[in-house]
Design a protein around this motif. Structure first.
Motif, PDB file in Angstrom:
ATOM      1  N   TYR A  87       0.831  -1.196   0.000  1.00 50.28           N
ATOM      2  CA  TYR A  87       0.000   0.000   0.000  1.00 50.28           C
ATOM      3  C   TYR A  87       0.867   1.247   0.000  1.00 50.28           C
ATOM      4  O   TYR A  87       1.999   1.237   0.473  1.00 50.28           O
ATOM      5  N   GLN A  91      -2.491   6.882  -0.181  1.00 50.03           N
ATOM      6  CA  GLN A  91      -3.763   6.337  -0.675  1.00 50.03           C
ATOM      7  C   GLN A  91      -4.519   5.628   0.443  1.00 50.03           C
ATOM      8  O   GLN A  91      -5.177   4.615   0.226  1.00 50.03           O
ATOM      9  N   SER A 122     -11.179  -7.161   1.930  1.00 54.24           N
ATOM     10  CA  SER A 122     -11.169  -6.555   0.601  1.00 54.24           C
ATOM     11  C   SER A 122     -12.591  -6.312   0.101  1.00 54.24           C
ATOM     12  O   SER A 122     -13.450  -7.194   0.188  1.00 54.24           O
ATOM     13  N   ASP A 125     -11.626  -2.506  -5.059  1.00 52.40           N
ATOM     14  CA  ASP A 125     -10.226  -2.080  -5.109  1.00 52.40           C
ATOM     15  C   ASP A 125      -9.693  -1.630  -3.749  1.00 52.40           C
ATOM     16  O   ASP A 125      -8.531  -1.235  -3.641  1.00 52.40           O
ATOM     17  N   ASN A 126     -10.546  -1.685  -2.734  1.00 51.61           N
ATOM     18  CA  ASN A 126     -10.156  -1.175  -1.427  1.00 51.61           C
ATOM     19  C   ASN A 126      -9.956  -2.298  -0.419  1.00 51.61           C
ATOM     20  O   ASN A 126     -10.699  -3.276  -0.410  1.00 51.61           O
ATOM     21  N   ARG A 153      -5.942   1.657  -0.865  1.00 56.22           N
ATOM     22  CA  ARG A 153      -6.058   1.207  -2.257  1.00 56.22           C
ATOM     23  C   ARG A 153      -4.710   0.654  -2.708  1.00 56.22           C
ATOM     24  O   ARG A 153      -3.663   1.214  -2.405  1.00 56.22           O
ATOM     25  N   VAL A 156      -2.369   1.639  -7.225  1.00 56.39           N
ATOM     26  CA  VAL A 156      -2.807   2.915  -7.791  1.00 56.39           C
ATOM     27  C   VAL A 156      -1.597   3.698  -8.279  1.00 56.39           C
ATOM     28  O   VAL A 156      -0.613   3.835  -7.566  1.00 56.39           O
TER      29      VAL A 156
END
Length: 349
Positions: A87, A91, A122, A125-126, A153, A156
Motif C-alpha cells: 500500500y 492512498q 477486501s 479495489d479497497n 487502495r 494505484v
C-alpha cells in the motif's frame, strides 16, 4: 528477534495475526501532555496542573483521552511504510478509531508499544486494514488499547503532479524506508510467536469524581449542546503537535489535488475536540472507559474564517449497579454529520 525486513517478504494477507513491537519505548513528557491538551481544547486542570491531577488520585498530569493518537498514528504509518508495503500511505483513509482505557496515560509514563494486524478485508479495489496497538507501562501493565481501521487502495498510479505538489509542502522529517531500521527508534520488530506475551492483569480502576452521577443520570439524559470554532491556526498547530504530515490539513493545493474543496481538519483533531466536549460534561477525564468513532465527514476550514463544529450528546443507557453509562455523541459542521457513529462508555460517581 526477527527483524521487520523479513516480514516485508510476506504479502499483506500473510501478515494478519502477526505481532510487532516498536523498537524503542515512548517517554511521555509533561510539556507534551500540556501542549496536546491545548491543541484539542482539553481544558480540565488535571491536564495542566499537578495538584489537580493529585486531587483525582494520580501522581502526575493526565494526558488527554486521545493523546495516544500521537504514538499510534506514527506506529500505523510505520506499519504501512515498512511492513504492509503493498500500500501507499498517500492512498489511505482513516475510517474508524476505538480507544479502550485501563487508566489514563500520565506524564512520566514509559510506554512500550505492540501492534498486531487484526484483519484485512477486501471490497473491490479497497482493503480495510484493522490494526490493534497495545500500550503497556514499565511494569507491563496495560494502559490503553487503540484499534484503528484504515481503507487503503492497492496498485494505484500516483499522479506525478501530486507527488511534486506534496513534496513542496510536506512536513519534513526522516521516514524509514523498507529494510531500513538501524537507528530508527520508531521502527517495528517482528515478534516470534513465543515472544508474544499478554500484558499482566490491570489493577482495579480508581474511583471517579464526575459531576453527573449514576443516581442523577438516566437513559435519555441530554448533554448540553456546545460549539467550538476551528481555524487554520488550529490545524497547523495540531499537525505539529501530533506529527501528522498529511498536507491536506494545511495546503489548499494538496487538498484540491485529492478532490477536497479546501483544507480540512484532521479526523483525530475532531475526535479530540469531541473528547473535550464529553469530559467537560463528566468533569473527570479519567472516567472514560471506551471511546469509539466512525468518521463519515470532514470539517472544511477556509483561510480567514473559523468553521464551527457543533456537539450534542444523549445518554443511551445507565447501569446503576456498575455505575456506568453509554453516551451517544453527535458532531456536525455546516449542517453535515462528521461521524457515522460516536459512542463513549463512561464511569460515574
Amino acid at each position: 528477534m526477527p527483524e521487520t525486513a523479513e516480514a516485508t517478504k510476506a504479502t499483506a494477507a500473510e501478515l494478519v495475526g502477526r505481532h510487532f513491537r516498536v523498537r524503542d519505548h515512548y517517554d511521555v513528557g509533561r510539556e507534551k501532555v500540556r501542549e496536546f491538551a491545548r491543541a484539542v481544547r482539553n481544558n480540565h486542570p488535571a491536564h495542566h496542573r499537578e495538584d489537580d491531577a493529585v486531587a483525582l488520585g494520580y501522581t502526575s498530569l493526565l494526558a488527554s483521552p486521545t493523546f495516544a493518537s500521537v504514538i499510534g498514528a506514527a506506529t500505523t504509518r510505520t506499519l504501512i511504510g515498512s511492513v504492509l508495503t503493498e500500500y501507499d500511505l498517500s492512498q489511505t483513509l482513516h475510517t474508524d478509531q476505538v480507544f479502550e482505557y485501563f487508566r489514563p496515560i500520565l506524564a512520566d509514563d514509559r510506554l512500550s508499544v505492540d501492534v498486531v494486524v487484526e484483519s484485512i478485508r477486501s471490497f473491490g479495489d479497497n482493503d480495510f486494514i484493522t490494526a490493534k496497538v497495545t500500550f503497556t507501562d514499565a511494569d507491563r501493565l496495560p494502559v490503553l488499547v487503540s484499534t484503528t481501521t484504515i481503507v487503503a487502495r492497492k496498485g494505484v498510479e500516483i499522479d506525478p503532479s501530486m507527488v511534486e505538489t506534496v513534496a513542496g509542502v510536506v512536513m519534513h522529517g526522516h521516514v524509514a524506508q523498507p529494510g531500513e531500521f538501524d537507528g530508527d527508534p520508531t521502527g517495528l520488530v517482528l515478534l516470534a510467536p513465543e515472544e508474544v506475551v499478554e500484558p499482566a492483569a490491570p489493577a482495579s480502576p480508581r474511583g471517579v469524581r464526575t459531576v453527573p452521577t449514576a443516581a442523577t443520570v438516566t437513559a435519555g439524559t441530554e448533554l448540553p449542546a456546545a460549539q467550538m470554532p476551528v481555524t487554520r491556526g488550529d490545524l497547523v498547530n495540531y499537525a505539529g503537535v501530533s506529527g501528522d504530515p498529511n498536507p491536506i490539513h494545511f495546503s489548499d493545493s494538496a487538498a484540491k489535488l485529492v478532490g477536497l474543496p479546501t483544507v480540512v481538519a484532521h479526523g483525530m483533531l475532531t475526535m479530540g475536540l469531541t473528547a473535550a466536549y464529553l469530559t467537560d460534561w463528566l468533569g473527570d477525564p479519567s472516567a472514560l472507559g471506551k471511546f469509539s468513532v466512525r468518521f463519515s465527514g470532514y470539517v472544511a476550514v477556509e483561510p480567514t474564517a473559523a468553521t464551527t463544529v457543533e456537539f450534542t450528546g444523549k445518554v443511551k443507557s445507565v447501569d446503576a449497579e456498575t455505575g456506568t453509562a453509554t453516551v451517544v455523541i453527535g458532531a456536525t459542521s455546516e449542517g453535515k454529520k462528521l461521524f457515522g457513529r460516536a459512542i463513549a462508555e463512561v464511569r460515574l460517581s
